[in-house]
Design a protein around this motif. Sequence first.
Motif, PDB file in Angstrom:
ATOM      1  N   CYS A  10      -4.447  -0.417  -5.796  1.00  0.00           N
ATOM      2  CA  CYS A  10      -3.023  -0.975  -5.384  1.00  0.00           C
ATOM      3  C   CYS A  10      -1.930  -1.239  -6.423  1.00  0.00           C
ATOM      4  O   CYS A  10      -0.857  -1.150  -6.135  1.00  0.00           O
TER       5      CYS A  10
ATOM      6  N   CYS B 273       1.255   0.587  -7.027  1.00  0.00           N
ATOM      7  CA  CYS B 273       2.573   0.466  -6.479  1.00  0.00           C
ATOM      8  C   CYS B 273       2.806  -1.115  -6.365  1.00  0.00           C
ATOM      9  O   CYS B 273       3.832  -1.536  -6.138  1.00  0.00           O
ATOM     10  N   HIS B 274       1.999  -1.963  -6.224  1.00  0.00           N
ATOM     11  CA  HIS B 274       2.328  -3.244  -5.896  1.00  0.00           C
ATOM     12  C   HIS B 274       1.879  -4.238  -7.213  1.00  0.00           C
ATOM     13  O   HIS B 274       1.031  -3.928  -7.908  1.00  0.00           O
TER      14      HIS B 274
ATOM     15  N   ASN C 125       8.574   5.699  -3.148  1.00  0.00           N
ATOM     16  CA  ASN C 125       7.844   5.160  -1.912  1.00  0.00           C
ATOM     17  C   ASN C 125       8.627   5.707  -0.732  1.00  0.00           C
ATOM     18  O   ASN C 125       8.869   4.749   0.042  1.00  0.00           O
TER      19      ASN C 125
ATOM     20  N   PRO D 234       7.578  -1.517  -2.423  1.00  0.00           N
ATOM     21  CA  PRO D 234       6.274  -2.120  -2.240  1.00  0.00           C
ATOM     22  C   PRO D 234       6.433  -3.634  -2.449  1.00  0.00           C
ATOM     23  O   PRO D 234       6.949  -4.071  -3.547  1.00  0.00           O
TER      24      PRO D 234
ATOM     25  N   MET E  50       3.897   3.223   3.190  1.00  0.00           N
ATOM     26  CA  MET E  50       2.886   3.255   2.558  1.00  0.00           C
ATOM     27  C   MET E  50       1.552   4.226   3.077  1.00  0.00           C
ATOM     28  O   MET E  50       1.218   3.966   4.085  1.00  0.00           O
TER      29      MET E  50
ATOM     30  N   PRO F 197      -4.113   3.587   1.742  1.00  0.00           N
ATOM     31  CA  PRO F 197      -4.590   3.458   0.197  1.00  0.00           C
ATOM     32  C   PRO F 197      -6.037   3.634   0.039  1.00  0.00           C
ATOM     33  O   PRO F 197      -6.406   3.977  -0.935  1.00  0.00           O
TER      34      PRO F 197
END
Length: 279
Positions: free
Chosen positions: A75, A78-79, A143, A148, A205, A208
């Motif tokens: 994760c 992106c986050h 993205n 994100p 998204m 994942p």
Amino acid sequence: MARILSILVGLFFTVALAWSFGKGAYTAITEPAAPTAEHEFHLHPREVHFASDGAFGRFDKQQLQRGFQIYKEVCSACHSLSHVAFRDLEQLGYSEGQVKAIAAGFQVPGTDPNTGEANMRPGQPTDYFPKPFANDIAARAANNNAIPPDLSLMTKARHDGPAYIYSLITGYRPQPAELLKHFPDAKTPQGLHYNPYFANLNLAMAPPLTSDGQVEYGAGNPKPTVDQMAKDVSAFLIWTAEPKLEKRKQTGLAVTLFLLFATVLGYMAYRNIWAGKKH
């Protein structure tokens, strides 16, 4: 005169409000809104249980460490976790040395002490998790024009937060033929992904967690299936949103017991004082 005027003004607004409400109710009954793909095919989060649930729930630190591993390896690309400092990870059972090593594995914004220019340096325990993108423009470019969200408080920011995150991660699937039959214009646009747990059914998204064993757990842990990994990262995000959850529950239990004791004591005192008194 002024009093009469104020009464008339108030009466006017009351009548206007009642008329608007009546007209809206009549329209809603006689002209119901046309069904939409989002309304018909959006799903509520699946039921899932975590060790921290309930009044006596406690965090499973081994699960939280697995969840952090998922965040770090999957994760974090992106986050962000902008409200969590590296030193907070000691609450998950990591030692001071492990926290320093984890922090050093991230690059955070810094300043060159010799020139005063901005640079990137290895993280320290006192630093917070860095953002993966330099700015919103870079985030959108990477993205499909979506930014994100930060995950620090995500389980508090969404209804049924932990269950929502778990369901979203495991909910990717092809669009059902029934949806395209009734709503041909609702076909998932190029670059987006269908997920019935997302509000408008399509999100930027990509899935994942795509396969079992995508992240390798250490010995003594359950098999890293997609379902297990989704539960673990959801549990970790419960902790990031409320790291003092256990303390709050302990405090609430102590206060409840005190109030019960005080109530009984007060009742007994009342009975003792007024037992011989006539009303």
